[in-house]
Scaffold this motif. Sequence first.
Motif, PDB file in Angstrom:
ATOM      1  N   THR A   1      -1.625  24.056  -7.687  1.00  0.00           N
ATOM      2  CA  THR A   1      -0.976  24.127  -6.364  1.00  0.00           C
ATOM      3  C   THR A   1       0.475  23.703  -6.474  1.00  0.00           C
ATOM      4  OG1 THR A   1      -1.818  21.914  -5.859  1.00  0.00           O
ATOM      5  CG2 THR A   1      -3.091  23.782  -5.032  1.00  0.00           C
TER       6      THR A   1
ATOM      7  N   THR B   1      -7.775  29.278  -6.204  1.00  0.00           N
ATOM      8  CA  THR B   1      -6.385  28.927  -6.556  1.00  0.00           C
ATOM      9  C   THR B   1      -5.994  29.615  -7.856  1.00  0.00           C
ATOM     10  OG1 THR B   1      -7.183  26.922  -7.644  1.00  0.00           O
ATOM     11  CG2 THR B   1      -6.347  26.694  -5.395  1.00  0.00           C
TER      12      THR B   1
ATOM     13  N   MET C   1      -9.275  22.175   3.286  1.00  0.00           N
ATOM     14  CA  MET C   1      -8.500  22.873   2.255  1.00  0.00           C
ATOM     15  C   MET C   1      -9.136  24.215   1.895  1.00  0.00           C
ATOM     16  SD  MET C   1      -7.567  19.814  -0.321  1.00  0.00           S
ATOM     17  CE  MET C   1      -7.011  20.986  -1.542  1.00  0.00           C
TER      18      MET C   1
ATOM     19  N   ARG D   1      -8.144  26.793   4.315  1.00  0.00           N
ATOM     20  CA  ARG D   1      -6.740  27.177   4.147  1.00  0.00           C
ATOM     21  C   ARG D   1      -6.538  28.079   2.939  1.00  0.00           C
ATOM     22  NH1 ARG D   1      -4.672  21.751   4.453  1.00  0.00           N
ATOM     23  NH2 ARG D   1      -4.901  21.158   6.631  1.00  0.00           N
ATOM     24  N   THR D   2      -7.197  27.679   1.782  1.00  0.00           N
ATOM     25  CA  THR D   2      -7.016  28.522   0.589  1.00  0.00           C
ATOM     26  C   THR D   2      -7.643  29.889   0.829  1.00  0.00           C
ATOM     27  OG1 THR D   2      -9.002  27.561  -0.393  1.00  0.00           O
ATOM     28  CG2 THR D   2      -6.898  26.640  -1.093  1.00  0.00           C
TER      29      THR D   2
ATOM     30  N   LEU E   1      -5.085  31.696   2.710  1.00  0.00           N
ATOM     31  CA  LEU E   1      -4.019  32.086   1.779  1.00  0.00           C
ATOM     32  C   LEU E   1      -4.437  33.283   0.929  1.00  0.00           C
ATOM     33  CD1 LEU E   1      -2.555  28.710   0.453  1.00  0.00           C
ATOM     34  CD2 LEU E   1      -1.319  30.564   1.589  1.00  0.00           C
TER      35      LEU E   1
ATOM     36  N   ASP F   1      -3.777  18.512  -0.056  1.00  0.00           N
ATOM     37  CA  ASP F   1      -3.919  18.956   1.332  1.00  0.00           C
ATOM     38  C   ASP F   1      -2.549  19.255   1.927  1.00  0.00           C
ATOM     39  OD1 ASP F   1      -5.318  19.509   3.658  1.00  0.00           O
ATOM     40  OD2 ASP F   1      -5.152  17.454   4.412  1.00  0.00           O
TER      41      ASP F   1
ATOM     42  N   ARG G   1       0.229  19.948   0.292  1.00  0.00           N
ATOM     43  CA  ARG G   1       0.852  21.099  -0.370  1.00  0.00           C
ATOM     44  C   ARG G   1       0.308  22.426   0.134  1.00  0.00           C
ATOM     45  NH1 ARG G   1      -0.017  19.136  -5.804  1.00  0.00           N
ATOM     46  NH2 ARG G   1       1.461  17.419  -6.037  1.00  0.00           N
ATOM     47  N   THR G   2      -1.081  22.507   0.294  1.00  0.00           N
ATOM     48  CA  THR G   2      -1.644  23.775   0.795  1.00  0.00           C
ATOM     49  C   THR G   2      -1.193  24.018   2.228  1.00  0.00           C
ATOM     50  OG1 THR G   2      -3.670  22.601   1.395  1.00  0.00           O
ATOM     51  CG2 THR G   2      -3.684  23.780  -0.707  1.00  0.00           C
TER      52      THR G   2
ATOM     53  N   LEU H   1       2.166  25.431   1.854  1.00  0.00           N
ATOM     54  CA  LEU H   1       2.004  26.831   1.404  1.00  0.00           C
ATOM     55  C   LEU H   1       1.577  27.729   2.560  1.00  0.00           C
ATOM     56  CD1 LEU H   1       0.267  26.561  -2.090  1.00  0.00           C
ATOM     57  CD2 LEU H   1       2.423  27.723  -1.562  1.00  0.00           C
TER      58      LEU H   1
END
Lengths: 249, 249, 249, 249
Positions: A238, B238, C234, C237-238, C241, D235, D237-238, D241
């Motif tokens: 990340t 990721t 998370m 969120r990923t 993304l 957390d 950082r995402t 992003l």
Amino acid sequence: MTQQRWQRISEWPLTLAAVLFLAAYAWEVIGNLAGPSSALAEVIMAATWTVFLVDYVANLVLAPERWQWFSRHILDLLIVVLPLLRPLRLLRLVTLLNILQRTAGTAFRGRVILYAAGASILLIFVAALAVLDVEQANPGSSIVTFEDALWWAFVTITTVGYGDFTPLTVMGRLIAGALMLGGIALLGVVTATIASWIVERVAIKEEDAQAATRGEIRALEHQVTKLQETLDRMDQRTQVLADRGVSPK
Amino acid sequence: MTQQRWQRISEWPLTLAAVLFLAAYAWEVIGNLAGPSSALAEVIMAATWTVFLVDYVANLVLAPERWQWFSRHILDLLIVVLPLLRPLRLLRLVTLLNILQRTAGTAFRGRVILYAAGASILLIFVAALAVLDVEQANPGSSIVTFEDALWWAFVTITTVGYGDFTPLTVMGRLIAGALMLGGIALLGVVTATIASWIVERVAIKEEDAQAATRGEIRALEHQVTKLQETLDRMDQRTQVLADRGVSPK
Amino acid sequence: MTQQRWQRISEWPLTLAAVLFLAAYAWEVIGNLAGPSSALAEVIMAATWTVFLVDYVANLVLAPERWQWFSRHILDLLIVVLPLLRPLRLLRLVTLLNILQRTAGTAFRGRVILYAAGASILLIFVAALAVLDVEQANPGSSIVTFEDALWWAFVTITTVGYGDFTPLTVMGRLIAGALMLGGIALLGVVTATIASWIVERVAIKEEDAQAATRGEIRALEHQVTKLQETLDRMDQRTQVLADRGVSPK
Amino acid sequence: MTQQRWQRISEWPLTLAAVLFLAAYAWEVIGNLAGPSSALAEVIMAATWTVFLVDYVANLVLAPERWQWFSRHILDLLIVVLPLLRPLRLLRLVTLLNILQRTAGTAFRGRVILYAAGASILLIFVAALAVLDVEQANPGSSIVTFEDALWWAFVTITTVGYGDFTPLTVMGRLIAGALMLGGIALLGVVTATIASWIVERVAIKEEDAQAATRGEIRALEHQVTKLQETLDRMDQRTQVLADRGVSPK
């Protein structure tokens, strides 16, 4: 000179005085002495008495709080003042037991057994001497030889109590009472030590359960460590993503 | 030949000699023998004595460090040399108890009880024989039949001590002392075994608590496993993101 | 009819027979009966004996493996066959103790104490009867009234052993032996129960430690739950993304 | 007035009455009084009896459920009604032991020992008084002085049982029975307390294991906390992003 220093210095002379007193007392009582021998034994006992008296006075003088020390050592005063309580001077010999204990290594149960055995033997010997001292002077008493006195003391401390020899004097009965209490304590120590040993042997299973619990916790730690490693890998990725997300902009 | 090999070979002959000695001793003491019968019993005892003597000498010769073995087996020497300590040869019979113990299975408390019962019965029987041996020769003694001697031994080991029969000789009193110590140990073993049993039964609740702790740890492990699964899923994503972030560039 | 069914049916008649036997036995022994009364008591005892005999035969006939049952119930045979062992029929009364135990609730130590007290009282009473039975027939015996026999039994079971009354007959001494063993067991049970209670009271601290361990495990669970929540956030969120990274392409 | 309030108010007058009763009873029994002195002692005892009678009646009147209280306090009724059970009024003195106990601090074993010692001394003293009371009136009895009675009580409670003094009356033997049961309990308490102490000392190793388990759990908590920190960083950082992924669109 402080009281602590005095007690460190006087410990061995007092123990020696107690041993000498025991020897002279045993000699006089068993030999049922009279004449010059008796006088000599009495002189030795008077000399050891002086040692105890000096120790008592020195402690009283050197004590930081004199009245407190005095009120807490009434028994010491009585032992010095009353001829009747002379045998109690032998309590000093417990010092010797402490030394036995020190050299007996670290096994707790072993030290308890050793201490109990030592104290019992000392108690039997001293009680036999003391009861012979008071009973052989009393007409009609059955305890008149040291062999019988020893036998009586042993029969009493084991709570067997045949009743073939019994003290008739008040003092003899007080000594018997001390022996009986000693016997109850001895029985308690023997039983308790065996019980502790059996409980421990049976409890090994329980310790295994405890060990199993710790094994599972360690497995859990291993899992968490692997979690951390996975997270660290993701953390770096990340970071890379975040850096890259910034730079192209 | 090594000393270990000798001890393995001599174990059973010595036990047999002890049994023979016990039989001849019991025959002579209970029968209060005289004349040819007594002579025969004495011959048998002399023969068993030879076995013990040979074993002692062989051990002394074969011991790797002779002086050390000698100084640690003074009692063995005294048992062989002093006729007074003859009954102690029966200590060999403890070998038989060991065999009982081996066949008694694995329950620890059961073996302790069995050993205590066996040792008590042996002690009562041998003490009754020995006390009869020394007391019936003493004029004025009350213990003159084997039945009375057995009764006295039982009354003594249970610490009841009626006093209807009491030993008068020094040797008889030493035997009584051994019985009393045996009685205290017996009482201790019985009490300790019952205590261990009750403590265990009451402690089941505690073991339940231990089990509950382990249940919670297992639940925690389950949670952590699920954490790991979530992380693994994220890890793959990721990775995909990182790969994609590179390729389009 | 199976053996199990027979034993369920015969349980209460046998207990009743034991009670009747006890009553008739007590009446004959305490009353030192002669003539018609003695004859009546003997008739009642013979009747209860028939019940025991019938039960023994029925069990032997109904047992699935007859020889095995026979070899494991030699004592039952002896109790039925030998008049000397008549008092042992009272062992049946232990059934009554079992009932007491059932109604005494669930506290383990309470039931142990109740059982020990009940068995001791039964043992004292039966031993007093039996010793009076054998001793009052023996000229020279000191135990000739039931009051003295009860007193003797109590003095013996508590291992006090004054020695003011002692049995002279072999049978009386065997009864005394049973009482002494009962006394050692009683002492053991009392001591063990108290020990278990004290150990438990002192161990509450240890249980607190256990509770503290579980508290920490619960706190850990709470932390892990929060970890899972963060990860779930998370995860979504990923996912977003990853979806977005695909769609713009 | 409620029963609870009455019991709070009457606690100390009843204890005082018991002390007074003990004093008058001891005076009459030891002094073997006759004439006016005896009459005075009897008057004092009658007065204390009135206190117990009033307390019993008041409790009966004030009890919320009168029949239940009556059926559960049959012993209290018998103590008030039967002159034979007078010594049992001294059970009230256990109140004093409770106070001793309250001032003895919090160590559980210390309080058990103190209570056992206090109850034993009270039991010995009261039993000696009571046995002297019943035995000195019986021709042929050997217990005729208070000194002998005390000696007999001590020999009995320790289960030594010499047999030099034994009660001859039924009442004296009942008192002896209470003493013997007290002795068994005393032996049990002493043994159990020592056993608890030894078990605890030996168990320190086990507590160390428990402590080690907790140490590992704490280390695990530390690891999980670090996991949370890593996750929090990821957390954020995402989040960045995800925000950035939205804004450029």
